[in-house]
Design a protein around this motif. Structure first.
Motif, PDB file in Angstrom:
ATOM      1  N   VAL A 259       0.799  -1.222   0.000  1.00 56.74           N
ATOM      2  CA  VAL A 259       0.000   0.000   0.000  1.00 56.74           C
ATOM      3  C   VAL A 259       0.837   1.281   0.000  1.00 56.74           C
ATOM      4  O   VAL A 259       0.338   2.349  -0.347  1.00 56.74           O
ATOM      5  CB  VAL A 259      -0.957   0.009   1.210  1.00 56.74           C
ATOM      6  CG1 VAL A 259      -2.001  -1.087   1.056  1.00 56.74           C
ATOM      7  CG2 VAL A 259      -0.192  -0.154   2.527  1.00 56.74           C
ATOM      8  N   ASN A 260       2.105   1.176   0.377  1.00 48.00           N
ATOM      9  CA  ASN A 260       2.966   2.357   0.398  1.00 48.00           C
ATOM     10  C   ASN A 260       3.894   2.439  -0.806  1.00 48.00           C
ATOM     11  O   ASN A 260       4.709   3.366  -0.895  1.00 48.00           O
ATOM     12  CB  ASN A 260       3.783   2.388   1.692  1.00 48.00           C
ATOM     13  CG  ASN A 260       2.910   2.639   2.904  1.00 48.00           C
ATOM     14  OD1 ASN A 260       2.134   3.581   2.939  1.00 48.00           O
ATOM     15  ND2 ASN A 260       3.011   1.768   3.903  1.00 48.00           N
ATOM     16  N   LEU A 261       3.770   1.493  -1.715  1.00 54.36           N
ATOM     17  CA  LEU A 261       4.583   1.513  -2.928  1.00 54.36           C
ATOM     18  C   LEU A 261       4.052   2.594  -3.869  1.00 54.36           C
ATOM     19  O   LEU A 261       2.947   2.484  -4.399  1.00 54.36           O
ATOM     20  CB  LEU A 261       4.543   0.146  -3.611  1.00 54.36           C
ATOM     21  CG  LEU A 261       5.268   0.043  -4.955  1.00 54.36           C
ATOM     22  CD1 LEU A 261       6.755   0.349  -4.805  1.00 54.36           C
ATOM     23  CD2 LEU A 261       5.061  -1.348  -5.563  1.00 54.36           C
ATOM     24  N   SER A 262       4.842   3.654  -4.081  1.00 52.43           N
ATOM     25  CA  SER A 262       4.393   4.780  -4.901  1.00 52.43           C
ATOM     26  C   SER A 262       5.208   4.956  -6.176  1.00 52.43           C
ATOM     27  O   SER A 262       4.791   5.695  -7.072  1.00 52.43           O
ATOM     28  CB  SER A 262       4.450   6.079  -4.089  1.00 52.43           C
ATOM     29  OG  SER A 262       5.770   6.322  -3.617  1.00 52.43           O
ATOM     30  N   THR A 263       6.364   4.238  -6.263  1.00 46.82           N
ATOM     31  CA  THR A 263       7.228   4.426  -7.429  1.00 46.82           C
ATOM     32  C   THR A 263       7.826   3.099  -7.879  1.00 46.82           C
ATOM     33  O   THR A 263       8.357   2.346  -7.052  1.00 46.82           O
ATOM     34  CB  THR A 263       8.391   5.390  -7.111  1.00 46.82           C
ATOM     35  OG1 THR A 263       7.868   6.631  -6.635  1.00 46.82           O
ATOM     36  CG2 THR A 263       9.251   5.641  -8.346  1.00 46.82           C
ATOM     37  N   ILE A 264       7.728   2.824  -9.178  1.00 42.11           N
ATOM     38  CA  ILE A 264       8.453   1.702  -9.784  1.00 42.11           C
ATOM     39  C   ILE A 264       9.219   2.249 -10.978  1.00 42.11           C
ATOM     40  O   ILE A 264       8.618   2.698 -11.964  1.00 42.11           O
ATOM     41  CB  ILE A 264       7.518   0.569 -10.245  1.00 42.11           C
ATOM     42  CG1 ILE A 264       6.688   0.035  -9.080  1.00 42.11           C
ATOM     43  CG2 ILE A 264       8.337  -0.570 -10.863  1.00 42.11           C
ATOM     44  CD1 ILE A 264       5.725  -1.082  -9.464  1.00 42.11           C
ATOM     45  N   ASP A 265      10.534   2.237 -10.886  1.00 45.66           N
ATOM     46  CA  ASP A 265      11.377   2.697 -11.981  1.00 45.66           C
ATOM     47  C   ASP A 265      11.553   1.611 -13.030  1.00 45.66           C
ATOM     48  O   ASP A 265      11.565   0.416 -12.712  1.00 45.66           O
ATOM     49  CB  ASP A 265      12.750   3.112 -11.452  1.00 45.66           C
ATOM     50  CG  ASP A 265      12.714   4.429 -10.697  1.00 45.66           C
ATOM     51  OD1 ASP A 265      11.630   5.052 -10.647  1.00 45.66           O
ATOM     52  OD2 ASP A 265      13.762   4.826 -10.144  1.00 45.66           O
ATOM     53  N   ASN A 266      11.693   2.035 -14.287  1.00 45.94           N
ATOM     54  CA  ASN A 266      11.966   1.163 -15.435  1.00 45.94           C
ATOM     55  C   ASN A 266      10.788   0.262 -15.798  1.00 45.94           C
ATOM     56  O   ASN A 266      10.966  -0.853 -16.275  1.00 45.94           O
ATOM     57  CB  ASN A 266      13.224   0.313 -15.188  1.00 45.94           C
ATOM     58  CG  ASN A 266      14.455   1.159 -14.928  1.00 45.94           C
ATOM     59  OD1 ASN A 266      14.608   2.236 -15.512  1.00 45.94           O
ATOM     60  ND2 ASN A 266      15.317   0.705 -14.047  1.00 45.94           N
ATOM     61  N   LEU A 267       9.566   0.781 -15.610  1.00 41.93           N
ATOM     62  CA  LEU A 267       8.382   0.032 -16.012  1.00 41.93           C
ATOM     63  C   LEU A 267       8.336  -0.226 -17.512  1.00 41.93           C
ATOM     64  O   LEU A 267       7.658  -1.148 -17.968  1.00 41.93           O
ATOM     65  CB  LEU A 267       7.112   0.788 -15.601  1.00 41.93           C
ATOM     66  CG  LEU A 267       6.574   0.557 -14.187  1.00 41.93           C
ATOM     67  CD1 LEU A 267       5.412   1.488 -13.909  1.00 41.93           C
ATOM     68  CD2 LEU A 267       6.166  -0.893 -13.983  1.00 41.93           C
TER      69      LEU A 267
END
Length: 296
Positions: A259-267
């Motif tokens: 629930v606190n995951l706000s960023t995923i780089d290199n999608l």
């Protein structure tokens, strides 16, 4: 089912029979042991009988028999295997005395023994089975160099456990990660050292264990050769994930309930998202590329 015939405080009983090697697998093994409780009902001694070496499941729940108040277990010499669910549901357990003959700890052996906080395993130990410390988050886990088999997810709920392990010919330790030197599979992390920090996995990692409890706020996979991610469901600590810059799949329930995951780089390197992989996260936008062939 767990053993119903257990001793009262100050007494002992001998029990024998057969027990499951792992749940409903159908494979069973014989056991014969003596159980002795001290006068306080807090120290349980387990002794081998008739040359049998397995400790079976002793109770079905924390209140199923007279062992609910046990805080210390003494496993005597001659016993080599803590069987499936053998010491599970000992909610007051804080100390275990291991014999020099112990070689194997099977699945769910310490299930939900959440007060067992300092775990130092004997130098005779060879094998740790999947989820043997299920539900535990001890302050420290000390593994001997004798361990030659570590199955995935031995402690999937650990968050701030200090891992003491120097590695051996089978398992290497690098950047707070323990991995199989031959396969590149991540098996353990030093949870304490990455709690509230970045878990940066080394380039040797090619696949991962469950990390739903690990307290790292950032997980950096950019140096790894991982091609599928399915390890973080339910992790509430992770805020950012950095994917590697090569084709990768987000596996089933991969980041579900993070629930606190706000960023995923290199999608833009993601080629497939399986069912529920991004369900109930803190992500507000997703920026995939034409590489994406399936979104579920």
């Amino acid at each position: 089912l767990g053993i119903i015939n257990t001793p009262k405080a100050g007494g002992s009983v001998s029990v024998s029979g057969s027990c499951s090697v792992e749940g409903f697998s159908g494979v069973e093994e014989d056991f014969s042991i003596k159980l002795s409780l001290d006068s306080t009902g807090k120290t349980l001694t387990i002794s081998p009988l008739d040359g049998k070496t397995v400790v079976p499941q002793l109770q079905e729940s924390t209140s199923s028999n007279s062992l609910g108040n046990v805080s210390k277990v003494v496993i005597e010499e001659g016993l080599s295997t803590l069987g499936y669910h053998s010491l599970a549901y000992f909610s007051n357990l804080v100390e275990v005395s291991y014999p020099t003959t112990l070689t194997t700890i099977r699945r769910y052996a310490f299930d939900d023994d959440y007060n067992y906080k300092v775990i130092t395993l004997p130098t005779s130990l060879n094998k740790l089975c999947e989820e043997c410390f299920y539900g535990l988050n001890p302050t420290s886990l000390t593994l001997p160099s004798s361990v030659n088999v570590i199955e995935p997810d031995i402690m999937p709920d650990a968050k701030d456990t200090k891992l003491n392990f120097a590695g051996n010919n089978t398992y290497k330790v690098k950047d707070n990660c323990v991995y199989n030197n031959s396969t590149g599979e991540l098996l353990l992390v030093d949870w304490y050292s990455v709690n509230g920090k970045t878990l940066s996995m080394p380039e040797e990692i090619s696949s991962m264990c469950l990390l739903r409890g690990v307290g790292a706020t950032t997980v950096d996979l950019s140096k790894t050769s991982v091609t599928s991610v399915s390890s973080f469901a339910g992790n509430t600590s992770i805020q950012k994930v950095i994917l590697p810059k090569h084709d990768i799949t987000l596996g089933t329930m991969c980041f579900s309930d993070c629930v606190n995951l706000s960023t995923i780089d290199n999608l833009d390197y993601v080629t497939c998202t399986d069912w529920g992989s991004l369900e109930n996260t803190g992500l507000t936008s997703l920026d995939f590329s034409s590489k994406l062939t399936r979104f579920a």
